[in-house]
Motif scaffolding. Structure first.
Motif: not given
Lengths: 410, 410
Positions: B235-243, B79-81, B197-200, B182-186
């Motif tokens: 937001x228009x950009x919310x995304x939560x990705x799990x790998x 994932x590139x952010x 509702x954010x990037x996660x 594990x996780x990271x979010x903004x």
């Protein structure tokens, strides 16, 4: 959207006592800590055909029960209002207090209890100081008058955190008779319809039956009071009451009357005037925001988009900061819960085109800043999907909103 | 509502690179004006089974289209952010830019384009400075590492108005193997679900198929990220990705696996940790507000009431002002759009009972003030109607929220 030549004339010095048959007044009974008026009434000298709409909040204050009871026969002689205490969430005792207010005022003013509506606004959850209220009620009939001073005293008595009084009056000819429609309202915080979202009182000397008046009140409310928002919170006490004395002497107005549309336009103008005044006087507000949505699939979709935009904390903050942030406007449109075409949106801020078919249009930031520093900001959004349109009103979100509401109860 | 003995252990110094197979990193490419990181990536050394949920806003940013495309086969390698620019409402050019980001990073990192997801956050409506982005992308693979420093650099690269990084890591035994989640979010403003509702970003070394992971992600999101609100704007950009790298070596997890519930609890704990961290770090916030609703007719009703209370501007302002204003809490419950019995509501603020069966209970104002001056405020509302319960999280409304959002774009 009142357009074209208006079929009515504004009466600049008019008030809720300008329609024939009405007296009003207000005084300080002691519910407010400062010596401002906190008890008032509007009284009609004849039985007025009456109608009301109420908050949709499931938690409803005690006076709403009283008013519903009094309006059972479609007639009222008076509305009694206190500010400083909402008499909400006050249980059995609150109900008894509200019914006692009605009975006491009826006795003092020589009316039947069932002729009197009651409304309250202020703090939730505290019992009324009934000794003070009853003292005030005893003095109130002597304070009523048919002149401007009485109307002003009433308008002051219904205010809480409001900074200005909200009134309006128009006149028009119906069946060759002069008919007046006037109103007074209060509301500044906890402002978000559904319904009146405040206290509002409309008086008219038109002859109109209570059922037609109720229908008119409901449809007009949906396009005026229910299209404003200050903070998204719907009060427990909202009430809008209309009283028609019939003393103008026109033939009874119904939807079949050839001049119904003119009367309805005058009635809507008064409601829109009061609603916009409430939005402009929103807690902490420095600007009125008007959001005009067109091109929606239908009117319901247009309303949803207009109200979502005008209620967005981010849009409200941007307007406070004089920031032409159209990104927040389209983002709010996209979450309104109705279909939009995200590639077909036009946005104007004042006369400044910022987005056309969802493509950003370079604009003069200086001109935008100058416009956004004004006291009335019009945001126009065309969804380019259909013929639905609607207007919503709100205000900017400011430091003072936070200050006022962080310290209200204490 | 994670209760009882947790089937997992918190890894205090863990990060998104603690699960086996993951590297991460971040750098400053120049999208932010200050020299903070604004470009980052998480890369898995093997094809990871992956899942994602996206904003429900109908206006969706370009990178969401890219990520949906890459996730078509249920697998991702990276994932590139970027932060500082949302690449939203940027039209055809924005889409081309997002696809070019994917292709360039894939080339630089030795991956196939379809293995790379892209996410963006920041200002809406401005084209990306692609020269800077592409320079940064070329340098990014060398900046990736499997240690804590790489994870920290990534966590910093995804922030905008956030004040703190939001991360979490737990471990548990599954099939005798150690599995990490594990996780990271903004996320700080424009925070209101529906969806992430954010990037996660959630990483795990568990073996789990992408379909089971997608189902788990969706149900978990509904009870965690979708239960937070900062300002009601989605937001228009919310995304939560799990790998999921699968390198832990457990038998593949599905709902039939005997330890599915344990894994789901660990997964939920990480999502809840990140969601609460976002609410606590809401723009301008000084406090986390947790609203626990019980006794609702069903879970959906409990969620609606909890989210309406935690999203109320008046409740949020009252908490900022340390005002135990339960009237605003019950008023918010009453307008949540679901049936409640207005005479049967209990409200506690911390341990302080303020309302019982809708009757005000006298309480120690000093004790309430002391509690409300803390940094975590728990409001418990029992509707006494049924068995539905839910928790929502938010934050107080402060002067700083207004300051931040009145001046964001300019």
């Amino acid at each position: 959207m009142v357009q074209g030549t208006a079929p009515y004339t504004v009466v600049p010095d008019g008030s809720i006592t300008t329609p024939q048959g009405f007296r009003a007044g207000g005084l300080h009974c002691g519910l407010k800590k400062t010596p401002r008026h906190d008890l008032g009434a509007v009284v009609c000298e004849v039985p007025a055909n009456a109608a009301a709409v109420y908050t949709t909040n499931l938690v409803q204050a005690a006076p709403l029960k009283v008013t519903r009871d009094s309006l059972g026969d479609g007639r009222l002689r008076a509305v009694l209002v206190n500010s400083g205490n909402a008499n909400a969430c006050t249980g059995k005792r609150g109900e008894e207090d509200a019914f006692q207010m009605r009975a006491s005022f009826a006795a003092a003013a020589g009316l039947a209890a069932g002729d009197v509506a009651v409304a309250s606004t202020g703090v939730i959850g505290e019992p009324l100081r009934m000794d003070r209220v009853l003292d005030g009620i005893a003095k109130l009939p002597a304070a009523l008058s048919a002149d401007r001073a009485g109307a002003d005293a009433f308008s002051q008595a219904i205010l809480t955190t409001d900074l200005v009084e909200k009134t309006g009056c128009v006149k028009l000819e119906i069946d060759g008779r002069t008919v007046h429609v006037a109103g007074a309202a209060k509301g500044s915080g906890m402002i978000h319809p559904n319904m009146a979202t405040m206290l509002g009182f409309v008086t008219t000397d038109a002859a109109i039956g209570s059922e037609a008046l109720q229908r008119l009140l409901r449809t007009t409310t949906d396009r005026t009071f229910n299209m404003i928002t200050v903070d998204g919170d719907t009060s427990t006490n909202d009430m809008l009451v209309a009283m028609a004395s019939g003393l103008a002497g026109n033939r009874e107005l119904t939807e079949d009357h050839p001049q119904w549309a003119q009367f309805a336009a005058a009635f809507r103008f008064i409601c829109e005037t009061l609603a916009k005044a409430i939005a402009r006087d929103g807690e902490g507000a420095t600007k009125l925001i008007e959001v005009r949505v067109s091109g929606a699939a239908d009117e319901a979709a247009a309303r949803a988009v207009a109200k979502t935009i005008v209620g967005s904390s981010l849009v409200k903050s941007a307007v406070f900061g004089a920031d032409a942030n159209w990104g927040r406007i389209i983002a709010a449109a996209g979450r309104a819960g109705v279909p939009i075409d995200p590639d077909a949106v036009d946005i104007r801020i004042g006369d400044i085109v910022t987005l056309e078919r969802s493509r950003p249009i370079p604009f003069d930031e200086e001109a935008a800043l100058a416009y956004l520093k004004g006291d009335t900001i019009v945001i126009a959004v065309n969804l380019n999907m259909g013929a639905g349109e609607a207007i919503a009103w709100g205000c900017d979100l400011t430091y003072d909103y936070v200050r006022i509401n962080a310290a209200y109860r204490t």
